[in-house]
Motif scaffolding. Sequence first.
Motif, PDB file in Angstrom:
ATOM      1  N   ASP A  64       0.849  -1.190   0.000  1.00 23.34           N
ATOM      2  CA  ASP A  64       0.000   0.000   0.000  1.00 23.34           C
ATOM      3  C   ASP A  64       0.894   1.253   0.000  1.00 23.34           C
ATOM      4  O   ASP A  64       1.581   1.543   0.979  1.00 23.34           O
ATOM      5  CB  ASP A  64      -0.882  -0.062   1.263  1.00 23.34           C
ATOM      6  CG  ASP A  64      -1.737   1.177   1.431  1.00 23.34           C
ATOM      7  OD1 ASP A  64      -1.522   2.163   0.689  1.00 23.34           O
ATOM      8  OD2 ASP A  64      -2.613   1.162   2.314  1.00 23.34           O
ATOM      9  N   SER A  74       0.270   4.445   0.136  1.00 21.48           N
ATOM     10  CA  SER A  74       0.073   5.523   1.117  1.00 21.48           C
ATOM     11  C   SER A  74       0.605   5.117   2.491  1.00 21.48           C
ATOM     12  O   SER A  74       1.153   5.940   3.236  1.00 21.48           O
ATOM     13  CB  SER A  74      -1.400   5.960   1.179  1.00 21.48           C
ATOM     14  OG  SER A  74      -2.202   4.821   1.286  1.00 21.48           O
ATOM     15  N   GLU A  75       0.503   3.823   2.799  1.00 21.44           N
ATOM     16  CA  GLU A  75       1.069   3.359   4.082  1.00 21.44           C
ATOM     17  C   GLU A  75       2.605   3.469   4.051  1.00 21.44           C
ATOM     18  O   GLU A  75       3.238   3.924   5.004  1.00 21.44           O
ATOM     19  CB  GLU A  75       0.647   1.913   4.341  1.00 21.44           C
ATOM     20  CG  GLU A  75       1.058   1.420   5.721  1.00 21.44           C
ATOM     21  CD  GLU A  75       0.716  -0.057   5.964  1.00 21.44           C
ATOM     22  OE1 GLU A  75       0.736  -0.446   7.135  1.00 21.44           O
ATOM     23  OE2 GLU A  75       0.475  -0.798   4.996  1.00 21.44           O
ATOM     24  N   ALA A 129       3.694   7.265   4.100  1.00 17.11           N
ATOM     25  CA  ALA A 129       3.201   8.134   5.177  1.00 17.11           C
ATOM     26  C   ALA A 129       4.379   8.738   5.940  1.00 17.11           C
ATOM     27  O   ALA A 129       5.248   8.014   6.422  1.00 17.11           O
ATOM     28  CB  ALA A 129       2.314   7.325   6.117  1.00 17.11           C
ATOM     29  N   THR A 134       4.078   6.893  -9.104  1.00 13.32           N
ATOM     30  CA  THR A 134       3.402   6.603  -7.824  1.00 13.32           C
ATOM     31  C   THR A 134       3.917   7.541  -6.729  1.00 13.32           C
ATOM     32  O   THR A 134       3.137   8.053  -5.916  1.00 13.32           O
ATOM     33  CB  THR A 134       3.658   5.130  -7.404  1.00 13.32           C
ATOM     34  OG1 THR A 134       3.324   4.287  -8.485  1.00 13.32           O
ATOM     35  CG2 THR A 134       2.863   4.742  -6.184  1.00 13.32           C
ATOM     36  N   ALA A 148       1.592   9.868  -4.580  1.00 15.70           N
ATOM     37  CA  ALA A 148       1.221   9.440  -3.231  1.00 15.70           C
ATOM     38  C   ALA A 148       2.148   9.928  -2.114  1.00 15.70           C
ATOM     39  O   ALA A 148       1.781   9.869  -0.945  1.00 15.70           O
ATOM     40  CB  ALA A 148       1.151   7.912  -3.188  1.00 15.70           C
ATOM     41  N   ARG A 159       4.511  12.823  -0.081  1.00 11.57           N
ATOM     42  CA  ARG A 159       4.597  14.286   0.022  1.00 11.57           C
ATOM     43  C   ARG A 159       5.949  14.725  -0.560  1.00 11.57           C
ATOM     44  O   ARG A 159       6.908  13.925  -0.578  1.00 11.57           O
ATOM     45  CB  ARG A 159       4.434  14.731   1.465  1.00 11.57           C
ATOM     46  CG  ARG A 159       5.483  14.165   2.367  1.00 11.57           C
ATOM     47  CD  ARG A 159       5.331  14.663   3.769  1.00 11.57           C
ATOM     48  NE  ARG A 159       6.521  14.267   4.521  1.00 11.57           N
ATOM     49  CZ  ARG A 159       6.780  14.648   5.747  1.00 11.57           C
ATOM     50  NH1 ARG A 159       5.942  15.416   6.387  1.00 11.57           N
ATOM     51  NH2 ARG A 159       7.867  14.242   6.351  1.00 11.57           N
TER      52      ARG A 159
END
Length: 436
Positions: A65, A67-68, A71, A101, A105, A107
Amino acid sequence: MRIAVVGAGYVGLASALAWSHLGHDVRVLERDARRVGALRRHDDPLGEPLVPELLDASDLLVTSDASEAFARADMVAVAVGTPQTHGGRADLSALDAACATIAQAARPGTVVVRSTVPVGTADRLQRDVLHRSAVVSNPEFLREGRAIADMLRPDRVLAGGEGGQRDLIEALYAPILGQSFTPVAELRPDLTPRALVWTDRRSAELAKYAANAFLATKLSFVNELANVAATTGSDIRAVIEVLRLDPRIGEAFLRPGLGWGGSCFPKDTRALEALAMDRGYDFNILRAVIEQNRRQLDRFVALIEGELGARRDVRIALLGLAFKSGTADCRESPAVALAQRLVERGWSVRAYDPAVRERPCELPAAVALCDDIRDAALGADAIVIATEWEAFARDLTALREVTRDDLLFDGRCLVDPGDAAAAGFRYFGICPATRH
Ligand code: UGA
């Protein structure tokens, strides 16, 4: 530092585990669900020394994942494959997809390119895809079988980017540059600090190719030299000793053999040749190096044929399948190419490699894969050494006791011809015994 690594392959996982060991907070993004599962169970997918120890000690988060994985990451490192395409150029589709990606996704932050890529790739990614982040080229120099040792005790650390990123890279590698990392099993810091070579992205990218291409050139040179020595009656081992003792030449990478292979040298030499050609430059030496490597096997096969050619019902014990010792990797392995050539002669081939447990897909179906050296050698007319595993040279007398005939063909200059003779073998090889 909070780091996300894209790709849990060889380079990605070794980097992630080493950075985690240095105290960074590392997450890994891997799309292969089986590999994610294996890593979560702390199963080592690489078969690399020290990886199991680091996996057990680390709190690496491995996920599919994005975004995981991304993060809160200050830095994202990309370590996806860049296999070669038909024309020898690097296939950048996985890298481009990974960077798309990241752009979407993660920052904005620092993006570190660990993959081996053609010169100009990081500049292009900076300009076209990752314009909100700062792209740094940080090529790896990790040998298979020594990836963690090479991460923690490198000869140098190479990075290229805009000046403002240098501090971050120094912070990322601080315990490596200063050799102050906590030991991992028997691997301890060295007394000598390591240098960071900080440059621009294009120079870093070229330097990575240059290192592999230079080593390949050195090997093709000694292989060629061994072929010449065989025609002049000179002792190639003595010739190499003279080269080895000259610090300007350097003692490493001087063992003649069946040619260089693996997942890096063949791909990177061709990519560098294509890169130069695309810019209108004919990289003559490199072309010759690649061509020499393609032909290196021919002489060895001719040597075997010279002794066995007229015989029927020949049984060969092929010792070694991996492209070098210390790994189970058979990609672009001269040993596998040799197996193919031997079965093409109609000979029966029984192969053994201490690291290869699963049948490499490139291995001809006619080759029997044996569980131990004795099984491979039983009733053989000739022993053929194709990978430089030290164990193959250890008990030649026991080997001779089970072979039918007394021929030993050494493709890796592994066995001392005197030892072979003492065990009752007739020795032939890339480094033949001289009769002076
Ligand atoms: C190589 C480089 O050594 C690493 O620095 C680099 O990071 C890596 O490629 C990569 O680009 O990722 P590796 O492919 O693991 O690492 O293989 P090496 O240990 O360099 O050996 C290359 C080939 O040279 C093998 O086929 C080996 O058998 C052959 N070799 C090496 C010889 O025939 N004789 C020697 O004396 C040394």
